[in-house]
Design a protein around this motif. Structure first.
Motif, PDB file in Angstrom:
ATOM      1  N   HIS A  14      47.152 169.172  21.635  1.00  0.00           N
ATOM      2  CA  HIS A  14      47.505 170.315  22.482  1.00  0.00           C
ATOM      3  C   HIS A  14      48.804 169.991  23.212  1.00  0.00           C
ATOM      4  N   ILE A  15      49.775 170.893  23.146  1.00  0.00           N
ATOM      5  CA  ILE A  15      51.044 170.752  23.862  1.00  0.00           C
ATOM      6  C   ILE A  15      51.102 171.873  24.908  1.00  0.00           C
ATOM      7  N   PRO A  16      51.001 171.539  26.187  1.00  0.00           N
ATOM      8  CA  PRO A  16      51.095 172.567  27.226  1.00  0.00           C
ATOM      9  C   PRO A  16      52.494 173.179  27.290  1.00  0.00           C
ATOM     10  N   ALA A  17      52.594 174.370  27.823  1.00  0.00           N
ATOM     11  CA  ALA A  17      53.894 175.017  28.041  1.00  0.00           C
ATOM     12  C   ALA A  17      54.773 174.105  28.889  1.00  0.00           C
ATOM     13  N   THR A  18      56.057 174.185  28.671  1.00  0.00           N
ATOM     14  CA  THR A  18      57.142 173.455  29.367  1.00  0.00           C
ATOM     15  C   THR A  18      57.289 172.005  28.937  1.00  0.00           C
ATOM     16  N   LYS A  19      56.433 171.486  28.071  1.00  0.00           N
ATOM     17  CA  LYS A  19      56.526 170.091  27.638  1.00  0.00           C
ATOM     18  C   LYS A  19      57.482 169.977  26.451  1.00  0.00           C
ATOM     19  N   LYS A  20      58.510 169.141  26.579  1.00  0.00           N
ATOM     20  CA  LYS A  20      59.488 168.946  25.502  1.00  0.00           C
ATOM     21  C   LYS A  20      58.836 168.162  24.369  1.00  0.00           C
ATOM     22  N   HIS A  21      59.053 168.662  23.126  1.00  0.00           N
ATOM     23  CA  HIS A  21      58.398 168.035  21.982  1.00  0.00           C
ATOM     24  C   HIS A  21      59.155 168.280  20.680  1.00  0.00           C
ATOM     25  N   THR A  22      58.797 167.479  19.695  1.00  0.00           N
ATOM     26  CA  THR A  22      59.278 167.684  18.332  1.00  0.00           C
ATOM     27  C   THR A  22      58.238 167.155  17.360  1.00  0.00           C
ATOM     28  N   LEU A  23      58.178 167.761  16.192  1.00  0.00           N
ATOM     29  CA  LEU A  23      57.264 167.355  15.139  1.00  0.00           C
ATOM     30  C   LEU A  23      58.094 166.897  13.956  1.00  0.00           C
ATOM     31  N   SER A  24      57.667 165.809  13.302  1.00  0.00           N
ATOM     32  CA  SER A  24      58.366 165.337  12.109  1.00  0.00           C
ATOM     33  C   SER A  24      57.374 164.808  11.088  1.00  0.00           C
ATOM     34  N   ASN A  25      57.844 164.765   9.845  1.00  0.00           N
ATOM     35  CA  ASN A  25      57.079 164.177   8.755  1.00  0.00           C
ATOM     36  C   ASN A  25      57.825 162.931   8.304  1.00  0.00           C
ATOM     37  N   GLN A  26      57.336 161.777   8.693  1.00  0.00           N
ATOM     38  CA  GLN A  26      57.971 160.508   8.356  1.00  0.00           C
ATOM     39  C   GLN A  26      57.271 159.820   7.188  1.00  0.00           C
ATOM     40  N   GLN A  27      56.460 160.576   6.464  1.00  0.00           N
ATOM     41  CA  GLN A  27      55.684 160.032   5.343  1.00  0.00           C
ATOM     42  C   GLN A  27      56.288 160.488   4.011  1.00  0.00           C
ATOM     43  N   ASN A  28      55.691 160.031   2.909  1.00  0.00           N
ATOM     44  CA  ASN A  28      56.187 160.378   1.569  1.00  0.00           C
ATOM     45  C   ASN A  28      55.508 161.597   0.974  1.00  0.00           C
ATOM     46  N   GLU A  29      54.507 162.141   1.627  1.00  0.00           N
ATOM     47  CA  GLU A  29      53.829 163.340   1.132  1.00  0.00           C
ATOM     48  C   GLU A  29      54.074 164.499   2.079  1.00  0.00           C
ATOM     49  N   ASP A  30      53.899 165.717   1.580  1.00  0.00           N
ATOM     50  CA  ASP A  30      54.061 166.898   2.425  1.00  0.00           C
ATOM     51  C   ASP A  30      53.076 166.859   3.591  1.00  0.00           C
ATOM     52  N   LEU A  31      53.508 167.394   4.704  1.00  0.00           N
ATOM     53  CA  LEU A  31      52.672 167.587   5.885  1.00  0.00           C
ATOM     54  C   LEU A  31      52.306 169.061   5.936  1.00  0.00           C
ATOM     55  N   VAL A  32      51.018 169.363   6.033  1.00  0.00           N
ATOM     56  CA  VAL A  32      50.547 170.742   6.143  1.00  0.00           C
ATOM     57  C   VAL A  32      49.671 170.827   7.387  1.00  0.00           C
ATOM     58  N   PHE A  33      49.949 171.815   8.237  1.00  0.00           N
ATOM     59  CA  PHE A  33      49.216 171.919   9.490  1.00  0.00           C
ATOM     60  C   PHE A  33      49.134 173.375   9.933  1.00  0.00           C
ATOM     61  N   ILE A  34      48.263 173.607  10.898  1.00  0.00           N
ATOM     62  CA  ILE A  34      48.129 174.889  11.581  1.00  0.00           C
ATOM     63  C   ILE A  34      48.658 174.706  12.985  1.00  0.00           C
ATOM     64  N   VAL A  35      49.492 175.636  13.434  1.00  0.00           N
ATOM     65  CA  VAL A  35      49.916 175.634  14.833  1.00  0.00           C
ATOM     66  C   VAL A  35      49.481 176.961  15.443  1.00  0.00           C
ATOM     67  N   THR A  36      48.708 176.858  16.516  1.00  0.00           N
ATOM     68  CA  THR A  36      48.208 178.021  17.240  1.00  0.00           C
ATOM     69  C   THR A  36      48.948 178.091  18.573  1.00  0.00           C
ATOM     70  N   SER A  37      49.492 179.250  18.894  1.00  0.00           N
ATOM     71  CA  SER A  37      50.256 179.430  20.128  1.00  0.00           C
ATOM     72  C   SER A  37      49.737 180.632  20.900  1.00  0.00           C
ATOM     73  N   THR A  38      49.609 180.442  22.199  1.00  0.00           N
ATOM     74  CA  THR A  38      49.248 181.559  23.056  1.00  0.00           C
ATOM     75  C   THR A  38      50.013 181.468  24.369  1.00  0.00           C
ATOM     76  N   PRO A  39      50.755 182.489  24.744  1.00  0.00           N
ATOM     77  CA  PRO A  39      51.137 183.620  23.898  1.00  0.00           C
ATOM     78  C   PRO A  39      51.993 183.125  22.732  1.00  0.00           C
ATOM     79  N   PRO A  40      52.325 183.993  21.770  1.00  0.00           N
ATOM     80  CA  PRO A  40      53.137 183.567  20.640  1.00  0.00           C
ATOM     81  C   PRO A  40      54.431 182.875  21.083  1.00  0.00           C
ATOM     82  N   SER A  41      54.816 181.845  20.329  1.00  0.00           N
ATOM     83  CA  SER A  41      55.955 181.016  20.730  1.00  0.00           C
ATOM     84  C   SER A  41      57.300 181.508  20.210  1.00  0.00           C
TER      85      SER A  41
END
Length: 114
Positions: free
Chosen positions: A79-106
């Motif tokens: 969970h990433i609260p609002a106002t928190k600076k962040h980044t997502l990366s894939n540092q592996q050799n296979e595809d990364l697949v995920f769900i991101v849920t945002s409220t309200p929409p981001s």
């Protein structure tokens, strides 16, 4: 109410070869499935209003949030609260697949960091 899948919902691309599918789009909720190839990442940012939950379907995500590195494996989330600076990366050799849920929409609420 209809069933949804990546085959039936709006697809978009971002970054270098990353994919997204809007599974749910409403005024108060956004649910997106994303695919990030190896070596790709998003630009560090934050959201003024949106809080987000990232849930990994396959692969390993590296999420940096406010200077702390989180490695998320399949069937783990963060969970990433609002106002928190962040980044997502894939540092592996296979595809990364995920769900991101945002409220309200981001979308439209992303502030890029320097």
């Amino acid at each position: 109410m209809d069933k949804v899948s990546t085959n039936s919902k709006n697809h978009y691309t971002w970054g270098n070869n990353c994919d997204g599918w809007h599974l749910v789009e409403s005024a108060s909720l956004s649910v997106i499935q994303e695919r990030v190839p190896k070596g790709e990442s998003e630009v560090r940012h934050f959201h003024r209003y949106a809080e987000q939950f990232f849930y990994i379907l396959s692969g390993i995500a590296t999420i940096e949030c406010e200077g702390v590195i989180h490695k998320l494996h399949t069937h783990q989330g963060l969970h990433i609260p609002a106002t928190k600076k962040h980044t997502l990366s894939n540092q592996q050799n296979e595809d990364l697949v995920f769900i991101v849920t945002s409220t309200p929409p981001s979308h439209g609420d992303k502030i890029f960091c320097e």
